[in-house]
Write a protein that holds these residues in place. Structure first.
Motif, PDB file in Angstrom:
ATOM      1  N   SER A   1       6.073  56.830  -6.255  1.00 40.51           N
ATOM      2  CA  SER A   1       6.190  55.401  -5.971  1.00 40.51           C
ATOM      3  C   SER A   1       5.380  54.989  -4.750  1.00 40.51           C
ATOM      4  N   LEU A   2       4.888  53.736  -4.771  1.00 41.67           N
ATOM      5  CA  LEU A   2       4.177  53.192  -3.615  1.00 41.67           C
ATOM      6  C   LEU A   2       5.133  52.671  -2.546  1.00 41.67           C
ATOM      7  N   ILE A   3       6.376  52.451  -2.917  1.00 42.56           N
ATOM      8  CA  ILE A   3       7.347  51.858  -1.976  1.00 42.56           C
ATOM      9  C   ILE A   3       8.496  52.846  -1.806  1.00 42.56           C
ATOM     10  N   CYS A   4       8.410  53.703  -0.798  1.00 40.06           N
ATOM     11  CA  CYS A   4       9.347  54.808  -0.669  1.00 40.06           C
ATOM     12  C   CYS A   4      10.806  54.368  -0.574  1.00 40.06           C
ATOM     13  N   HIS A   5      11.076  53.242   0.075  1.00 43.77           N
ATOM     14  CA  HIS A   5      12.480  52.889   0.279  1.00 43.77           C
ATOM     15  C   HIS A   5      13.138  52.358  -1.001  1.00 43.77           C
ATOM     16  N   LEU A   6      12.355  52.083  -2.036  1.00 45.12           N
ATOM     17  CA  LEU A   6      12.921  51.679  -3.313  1.00 45.12           C
ATOM     18  C   LEU A   6      12.939  52.825  -4.321  1.00 45.12           C
ATOM     19  N   THR A   7      12.470  53.996  -3.899  1.00 44.10           N
ATOM     20  CA  THR A   7      12.420  55.147  -4.783  1.00 44.10           C
ATOM     21  C   THR A   7      13.765  55.859  -4.777  1.00 44.10           C
ATOM     22  N   VAL A   8      14.251  56.211  -5.949  1.00 45.68           N
ATOM     23  CA  VAL A   8      15.546  56.896  -6.047  1.00 45.68           C
ATOM     24  C   VAL A   8      15.457  58.281  -5.438  1.00 45.68           C
ATOM     25  N   PHE A   9      14.337  58.966  -5.698  1.00 47.35           N
ATOM     26  CA  PHE A   9      14.192  60.346  -5.226  1.00 47.35           C
ATOM     27  C   PHE A   9      13.131  60.419  -4.139  1.00 47.35           C
ATOM     28  N   ASN A  10      13.521  60.906  -2.967  1.00 45.76           N
ATOM     29  CA  ASN A  10      12.602  61.157  -1.865  1.00 45.76           C
ATOM     30  C   ASN A  10      12.668  62.640  -1.520  1.00 45.76           C
ATOM     31  N   VAL A  11      11.527  63.257  -1.307  1.00 46.39           N
ATOM     32  CA  VAL A  11      11.566  64.676  -0.950  1.00 46.39           C
ATOM     33  C   VAL A  11      12.010  64.871   0.487  1.00 46.39           C
TER      34      VAL A  11
ATOM     35  N   ASP B   1      13.851  62.273   3.720  1.00 46.50           N
ATOM     36  CA  ASP B   1      14.261  60.972   4.262  1.00 46.50           C
ATOM     37  C   ASP B   1      15.116  61.232   5.486  1.00 46.50           C
ATOM     38  N   SER B   2      14.635  60.831   6.643  1.00 44.32           N
ATOM     39  CA  SER B   2      15.353  61.103   7.889  1.00 44.32           C
ATOM     40  C   SER B   2      16.687  60.378   7.972  1.00 44.32           C
ATOM     41  N   SER B   3      16.872  59.352   7.148  1.00 45.24           N
ATOM     42  CA  SER B   3      18.132  58.599   7.192  1.00 45.24           C
ATOM     43  C   SER B   3      19.201  59.204   6.294  1.00 45.24           C
ATOM     44  N   LYS B   4      18.853  60.254   5.546  1.00 49.32           N
ATOM     45  CA  LYS B   4      19.810  60.890   4.651  1.00 49.32           C
ATOM     46  C   LYS B   4      20.037  62.333   5.068  1.00 49.32           C
ATOM     47  N   VAL B   5      21.268  62.777   4.869  1.00 49.51           N
ATOM     48  CA  VAL B   5      21.596  64.158   5.201  1.00 49.51           C
ATOM     49  C   VAL B   5      20.948  65.106   4.203  1.00 49.51           C
ATOM     50  N   TRP B   6      20.954  64.722   2.910  1.00 50.61           N
ATOM     51  CA  TRP B   6      20.400  65.589   1.877  1.00 50.61           C
ATOM     52  C   TRP B   6      18.886  65.514   1.867  1.00 50.61           C
ATOM     53  N   ALA B   7      18.263  66.654   1.636  1.00 52.35           N
ATOM     54  CA  ALA B   7      16.814  66.721   1.484  1.00 52.35           C
ATOM     55  C   ALA B   7      16.472  67.980   0.702  1.00 52.35           C
ATOM     56  N   ASP B   8      15.376  67.944  -0.012  1.00 56.81           N
ATOM     57  CA  ASP B   8      14.927  69.111  -0.757  1.00 56.81           C
ATOM     58  C   ASP B   8      14.524  70.193   0.251  1.00 56.81           C
ATOM     59  N   SER B   9      15.162  71.352   0.181  1.00 59.59           N
ATOM     60  CA  SER B   9      14.933  72.400   1.180  1.00 59.59           C
ATOM     61  C   SER B   9      13.517  72.967   1.128  1.00 59.59           C
ATOM     62  N   ARG B  10      12.801  72.750   0.029  1.00 57.99           N
ATOM     63  CA  ARG B  10      11.432  73.258  -0.060  1.00 57.99           C
ATOM     64  C   ARG B  10      10.428  72.325   0.616  1.00 57.99           C
ATOM     65  N   PHE B  11      10.854  71.125   0.938  1.00 64.62           N
ATOM     66  CA  PHE B  11       9.981  70.163   1.617  1.00 64.62           C
ATOM     67  C   PHE B  11      10.464  70.022   3.065  1.00 64.62           C
ATOM     68  N   LEU B  12       9.667  70.531   3.990  1.00 66.70           N
ATOM     69  CA  LEU B  12      10.042  70.513   5.404  1.00 66.70           C
ATOM     70  C   LEU B  12       9.179  69.512   6.158  1.00 66.70           C
ATOM     71  N   TYR B  13       9.847  68.623   6.864  1.00 73.58           N
ATOM     72  CA  TYR B  13       9.121  67.654   7.688  1.00 73.58           C
ATOM     73  C   TYR B  13       8.792  68.327   9.012  1.00 73.58           C
ATOM     74  N   MET B  14       7.502  68.542   9.266  1.00 74.56           N
ATOM     75  CA  MET B  14       7.049  69.237  10.461  1.00 74.56           C
ATOM     76  C   MET B  14       6.644  68.269  11.570  1.00 74.56           C
ATOM     77  N   GLY B  15       6.770  66.983  11.295  1.00 71.21           N
ATOM     78  CA  GLY B  15       6.313  65.984  12.251  1.00 71.21           C
ATOM     79  C   GLY B  15       7.394  65.508  13.201  1.00 71.21           C
ATOM     80  N   ASP B  16       7.223  64.274  13.677  1.00 69.00           N
ATOM     81  CA  ASP B  16       8.152  63.674  14.628  1.00 69.00           C
ATOM     82  C   ASP B  16       8.229  62.183  14.336  1.00 69.00           C
ATOM     83  N   ARG B  17       8.725  61.437  15.295  1.00 67.37           N
ATOM     84  CA  ARG B  17       8.794  59.985  15.138  1.00 67.37           C
ATOM     85  C   ARG B  17       7.859  59.294  16.123  1.00 67.37           C
ATOM     86  N   VAL B  18       6.784  59.987  16.466  1.00 68.58           N
ATOM     87  CA  VAL B  18       5.810  59.452  17.406  1.00 68.58           C
ATOM     88  C   VAL B  18       4.469  59.208  16.715  1.00 68.58           C
TER      89      VAL B  18
END
Length: 269
Positions: free
Chosen positions: A63-73, A75-92
């Motif tokens: 999807s082009l609009i992530c916040h309207l997508t049912v499935f996100n690999v 999402d920092s606002s959700k506790v659940w996340a796909d364990s194979r997709f690791l966010y290596m970044g930050d909020r800067v």
């Protein structure tokens, strides 16, 4: 010209808040090749207008609009996340994503979106990730022959269909893991201890492992002859010195002393 409200909403979500300065930006590669079963890191960076605070970051496929997508690999606002997709970044400014043990179904176009206390922005072009079987993982050498003299050097390179991207590499000698993790393994000042079968893998499980490349380290004949020549010369010089020393000692002992000269002169008289 009338614009469909849905289209207008999409454009606003992609471009950031209406009237915002051009500080909204996401940068990542257009496409990314991944060998199935390997771990890959997708580089990503983002910027936003100064003075704003990032409150949410998200990666989504399709999807082009992530916040309207049912499935996100991710999402920092959700506790659940796909364990194979690791966010290596930050909020800067860093939005790098790592995909572990890729599978064919991971092939998709991924978008990154971030939201601040003043709006949000999605990197509209996305990054196309293609998961492929690829060619067999291979070890290539900087030398044409696998026989190298002592003291020499060789560079081994792990190659695959996607080796030009940020993949995780693992090196082994005779089946034992080495500390090097880059695509190139540099071996210098070679000794017999470096000889053996070298293999590389794109993941720690060894599922994508190359055929072995055998390194043979031989004695440098030129260097051996030089050492032998020096050794022979030193031995000859030592022998000559000892002979000269022995000759001097013998000559000194054979020479008549003063008492012998006195006795000889008396007899003559």
């Amino acid at each position: 010209m009338k614009m469909n409200p849905w289209t207008l909403s999409v454009l606003l979500l992609l471009a950031g808040p209406l009237g915002a300065d051009p500080g909204w930006h996401v940068e990542y590669p257009d496409s990314f090749c991944v060998v199935e079963g390997s771990t890959a890191t997708i580089p990503c960076s983002f910027t936003h207008p100064a003075g704003q605070r990032v409150e949410r970051v998200v990666w989504c496929p399709y999807s082009l609009i992530c916040h309207l997508t049912v499935f996100n690999v991710y999402d920092s606002s959700k506790v659940w996340a796909d364990s194979r997709f690791l966010y290596m970044g930050d909020r800067v400014k860093n939005c790098t994503l790592k995909i572990i043990k890729t599978v064919k179904r991971d092939s998709a176009t991924y978008h990154f979106r971030f939201e601040t206390n003043g709006g949000g922005y999605t990197g509209w072009k996305g990054v196309r990730v293609t998961v492929t079987d690829g060619e067999v993982v291979k070890v290539r050498s900087s030398v044409t022959d696998n026989v190298v003299k002592e003291g020499g050097q060789v560079t081994l390179t792990c190659t695959s269909a996607c080796s030009f991207h940020q993949l995780d590499f693992h090196w082994y000698r005779n089946g034992h893991a080495l500390s090097e993790t880059g695509p190139a393994l540099h071996l210098s000042c070679l000794t017999n201890d470096d000889a053996g079968d070298y293999t590389c893998s794109l993941d720690s499980s060894g599922q994508k492992t190359s055929a072995p490349w055998s390194l043979v380290v031989v004695e440098d004949e030129d260097r051996f002859d030089w050492h032998l020549t020096v050794s022979v010369v030193l031995k000859v010089l030592l022998a000559v010195f000892l002979l000269l020393l022995a000759g001097l000692v013998f000559a000194k002992r054979s020479a008549p002393g003063p008492e012998h000269e006195t006795v000889y002169s008396e007899v003559v008289r």
